[in-house]
Design a protein around this motif. Structure first.
Motif, PDB file in Angstrom:
ATOM      1  N   ALA A  92       0.840  -1.192   0.000  1.00 55.16           N
ATOM      2  CA  ALA A  92       0.000   0.000   0.000  1.00 55.16           C
ATOM      3  C   ALA A  92       0.874   1.241   0.000  1.00 55.16           C
ATOM      4  CB  ALA A  92      -0.909  -0.021   1.223  1.00 55.16           C
ATOM      5  N   ASP A  93       0.246   2.364  -0.128  1.00 50.58           N
ATOM      6  CA  ASP A  93       0.935   3.644  -0.203  1.00 50.58           C
ATOM      7  C   ASP A  93       1.916   3.817   0.954  1.00 50.58           C
ATOM      8  OD1 ASP A  93       1.170   6.310  -1.433  1.00 50.58           O
ATOM      9  OD2 ASP A  93       0.384   7.004   0.492  1.00 50.58           O
ATOM     10  N   LEU A 105      12.173  -0.532  -3.657  1.00 49.91           N
ATOM     11  CA  LEU A 105      10.970   0.032  -4.260  1.00 49.91           C
ATOM     12  C   LEU A 105      10.204   0.843  -3.215  1.00 49.91           C
ATOM     13  CD1 LEU A 105       9.603  -3.042  -6.262  1.00 49.91           C
ATOM     14  CD2 LEU A 105      10.699  -1.017  -7.235  1.00 49.91           C
ATOM     15  N   ARG A 106       9.691   1.990  -3.637  1.00 50.90           N
ATOM     16  CA  ARG A 106       8.799   2.781  -2.790  1.00 50.90           C
ATOM     17  C   ARG A 106       7.428   2.803  -3.454  1.00 50.90           C
ATOM     18  NH1 ARG A 106       8.744   8.762  -2.350  1.00 50.90           N
ATOM     19  NH2 ARG A 106      10.682   8.685  -3.544  1.00 50.90           N
ATOM     20  N   VAL A 107       6.408   2.437  -2.705  1.00 46.38           N
ATOM     21  CA  VAL A 107       5.056   2.289  -3.248  1.00 46.38           C
ATOM     22  C   VAL A 107       4.294   3.605  -3.092  1.00 46.38           C
ATOM     23  CG1 VAL A 107       2.923   0.961  -3.156  1.00 46.38           C
ATOM     24  CG2 VAL A 107       5.108  -0.142  -2.584  1.00 46.38           C
ATOM     25  N   ILE A 108       3.677   4.057  -4.194  1.00 46.58           N
ATOM     26  CA  ILE A 108       2.886   5.286  -4.183  1.00 46.58           C
ATOM     27  C   ILE A 108       1.502   4.972  -4.749  1.00 46.58           C
ATOM     28  CG2 ILE A 108       2.669   7.628  -5.070  1.00 46.58           C
ATOM     29  CD1 ILE A 108       5.673   7.765  -5.288  1.00 46.58           C
ATOM     30  N   ALA A 109       0.467   5.270  -3.992  1.00 48.44           N
ATOM     31  CA  ALA A 109      -0.902   5.096  -4.480  1.00 48.44           C
ATOM     32  C   ALA A 109      -1.180   6.135  -5.556  1.00 48.44           C
ATOM     33  CB  ALA A 109      -1.897   5.238  -3.339  1.00 48.44           C
ATOM     34  N   THR A 110      -1.571   5.673  -6.735  1.00 48.60           N
ATOM     35  CA  THR A 110      -1.881   6.570  -7.854  1.00 48.60           C
ATOM     36  C   THR A 110      -3.210   6.169  -8.495  1.00 48.60           C
ATOM     37  OG1 THR A 110      -0.397   5.183  -9.199  1.00 48.60           O
ATOM     38  CG2 THR A 110       0.481   7.293  -8.395  1.00 48.60           C
ATOM     39  N   HIS A 117      -4.859   1.588  -7.989  1.00 55.70           N
ATOM     40  CA  HIS A 117      -3.638   1.605  -8.791  1.00 55.70           C
ATOM     41  C   HIS A 117      -2.441   2.058  -7.952  1.00 55.70           C
ATOM     42  CE1 HIS A 117      -0.751   2.808 -11.871  1.00 55.70           C
ATOM     43  NE2 HIS A 117      -1.465   2.147 -12.758  1.00 55.70           N
ATOM     44  N   LEU A 118      -1.303   1.399  -8.161  1.00 57.43           N
ATOM     45  CA  LEU A 118      -0.057   1.746  -7.490  1.00 57.43           C
ATOM     46  C   LEU A 118       1.027   2.072  -8.511  1.00 57.43           C
ATOM     47  CD1 LEU A 118       0.116  -1.164  -4.865  1.00 57.43           C
ATOM     48  CD2 LEU A 118      -0.756   1.165  -4.476  1.00 57.43           C
ATOM     49  N   SER A 167      -3.197  12.119  -9.017  1.00 60.22           N
ATOM     50  CA  SER A 167      -2.106  11.143  -8.924  1.00 60.22           C
ATOM     51  C   SER A 167      -0.906  11.581  -9.753  1.00 60.22           C
ATOM     52  CB  SER A 167      -2.583   9.765  -9.387  1.00 60.22           C
ATOM     53  OG  SER A 167      -3.535   9.232  -8.491  1.00 60.22           O
ATOM     54  N   ALA A 168      -1.170  12.051 -10.963  1.00 61.56           N
ATOM     55  CA  ALA A 168      -0.065  12.512 -11.812  1.00 61.56           C
ATOM     56  C   ALA A 168       0.639  13.698 -11.176  1.00 61.56           C
ATOM     57  CB  ALA A 168      -0.601  12.869 -13.194  1.00 61.56           C
ATOM     58  N   ARG A 169      -0.132  14.616 -10.619  1.00 63.38           N
ATOM     59  CA  ARG A 169       0.466  15.770  -9.938  1.00 63.38           C
ATOM     60  C   ARG A 169       1.306  15.318  -8.748  1.00 63.38           C
ATOM     61  NH1 ARG A 169      -1.575  20.941 -11.325  1.00 63.38           N
ATOM     62  NH2 ARG A 169      -2.294  20.771 -13.475  1.00 63.38           N
ATOM     63  N   ARG A 170       0.839  14.311  -8.050  1.00 63.61           N
ATOM     64  CA  ARG A 170       1.583  13.815  -6.898  1.00 63.61           C
ATOM     65  C   ARG A 170       2.940  13.243  -7.321  1.00 63.61           C
ATOM     66  NH1 ARG A 170       0.333   8.791  -2.757  1.00 63.61           N
ATOM     67  NH2 ARG A 170       1.800   9.484  -1.141  1.00 63.61           N
TER      68      ARG A 170
END
Length: 466
Positions: A92-93, A105-110, A117-118, A167-170
């Motif tokens: 998860a995020d 790996l670093r997981v980012i919720a997108t 979606h991750l 998500s894209a902005r993040r």
């Protein structure tokens, strides 16, 4: 050594998978179902696959992730929020996953392409700490576009488009401009809102070029939703298979059909698909067959056109072409064709009367025919049928043409006006498929085997709009 990221392209579906390694261990991202390609690449590089990750539950292909993890003993990372029917490592995020002492790996919720979606930031160790080399973005931030947001139902498309924008902005805020962007979609996949505008990219380039990072949220949502066209009907089956856990594939040769069996299968209404190039099909083919050459996105159009579960028989020049087609088909969940035959059309029938030709022309020939000067050997057109997608039609079409997108044609054959049909698409591939369907329904048809950008040059009037 620095982390090396290798692309495993599946051009027929418009997707990319990735193998990232530090020279000893490797991560595989969004693998296609035919995992032997990935295993071969890992063996060639002398690396051991320790992690397999999914950015999302895919809608456009059956994943090979579960089987690849089983075969290699790798950890299988799937979003914790996705309720799947198999064991996985839920992520998860904010999670960090150590791969080796040099890679993590670093997981980012997108969310956006799907709700859960991750994206996975690939970080490598440096003397000063951890450096983000790039990010695997799946169906989130693509090259000059984003993943489409309507695959989970029109009722969710608006909300998911807003989330896609956020998500894209993040990602753009979290990552440096030099970070590489490694998307899964955008290279021809219908999972993409539009097609990629470059072969590679970085966060900095996307800031400069990508509408999602240049438009305000409401404008991005409006433009994205307005630009979406239809997507393949077989997508309805992909998510189901991926949530349940796909079975291993069987790519061994299928049974060979003789002339009598081919005749019976055609008579029974089954799909007998000719994989040869459309020009070879036009020269001679077996009556009742459908042209979907291996030189184009055969599996996409076949999966879209058939009633799911219909037996499929494959015809080709060589056994190698049949094997290639089997590989393409397992990627969308068509596991075992009913039969196959190879050779030439005269070997596929014991009755020469069952062989057919398909007239071909170009846009200059159509222009001449519309002025009463039909080239010798061709029937005069009564109907011009355009089988391109709706967005293509709106961008420009021949005045007076009839529009039925190829995916709709099998159920709309009776909507084609009476008379001789000249059919076109953007290049000739879809037009030949459409012509074979029309000929099988008893229509007289000519294929315009030409690129659409030649239509106006030939003197045909082009109009825009619906």
């Amino acid at each position: 050594m620095a982390v090396e990221v290798s692309v495993i392209a599946t051009s027929s579906l418009g997707d990319r998978s990735y193998l990232a390694s530090d020279g000893q261990v490797a991560i595989v991202v969004d693998p296609q179902r035919d995992i032997d390609r990935i295993l071969y690449l890992a063996g060639e590089k002398g690396v051991r696959i320790t992690h397999v990750v999914e950015t999302h539950i895919h809608n456009d292909y059956v994943s090979g992730g579960l089987e690849l993890a089983r075969v290699t003993g790798a950890r299988y990372l799937v979003a914790a929020a996705d309720e799947v029917g198999f064991d996985r490592v839920p992520v998860a995020d904010g999670d960090q996953v150590g791969v080796s002492d040099r890679v993590r790996l670093r997981v980012i919720a997108t969310p956006g392409h799907t709700f859960h979606h991750l994206s996975y930031v690939l970080e490598e160790a440096t003397d000063g700490g951890w450096r983000p080399a790039g990010v695997f973005t799946g169906g989130s931030l693509l090259f000059g576009t984003t993943g489409r947001t309507d695959l989970l139902g029109e009722q969710h498309a608006h909300e998911l488009a807003h989330r896609q924008h956020a998500s894209a902005r993040r990602l753009a805020d979290l990552l440096p401009d030099g970070a590489e962007v490694w998307p899964t979609h955008g290279f021809g996949s219908f999972c993409s809102a539009s097609q990629a505008d470059a072969p590679e990219s970085t966060i900095g380039r996307e800031k400069a070029k990508n509408p999602v990072l240049r438009l305000a949220a409401d404008q991005f949502v409006a433009e994205t939703l307005a630009g979406l066209d239809a997507y393949p009907a077989y997508y309805a089956h992909m998510g189901v298979a991926n949530f349940a856990g796909p079975a291993p594939v069987d790519l061994t040769p299928v049974t060979r059909a003789d002339a009598g069996e081919l005749r019976e299968r055609i008579a029974a209404g089954q799909w007998v698909v000719d994989l040869r190039h459309r020009k070879a099909y036009a020269t001679s083919h077996l009556a009742g067959t459908v042209s979907l050459g291996l030189d184009g996105p055969m599996s996409t159009w076949l999966g879209w056109l058939i009633d799911w579960g219909t037996p499929i028989t494959l015809l080709a020049d060589t056994p190698e072409q049949v094997a290639d087609a089997q590989r393409e088909l397992v990627r969308i969940g068509i596991d075992r064709p009913a039969a196959h035959a190879t050779g030439t059309p005269d070997q596929w029938t014991d009755d020469p009367a069952q062989l057919r030709e398909l007239p071909m022309a170009d846009f200059p020939a159509l222009a001449a025919a519309r002025t009463g000067n039909t080239p010798a050997g061709l029937p005069t057109p009564d109907v011009i049928l355009d089988v391109r997608m709706t967005n293509e039609w709106k961008a420009g079409h021949i005045a007076g043409a009839v529009h039925i997108p190829l995916p709709d044609l099998p159920k709309r054959l009776t909507d084609v006006p009476a008379g001789t049909v000249w059919v076109h698409c953007g290049s000739g591939y879809r037009a030949t498929a459409a012509a074979s369907l029309l000929a099988n329904a008893g229509r007289q048809v000519v294929v315009i085997n030409d690129t659409f950008d030649q239509a106006e040059t030939a003197g045909l009037e082009i109009v825009t709009g619906a």
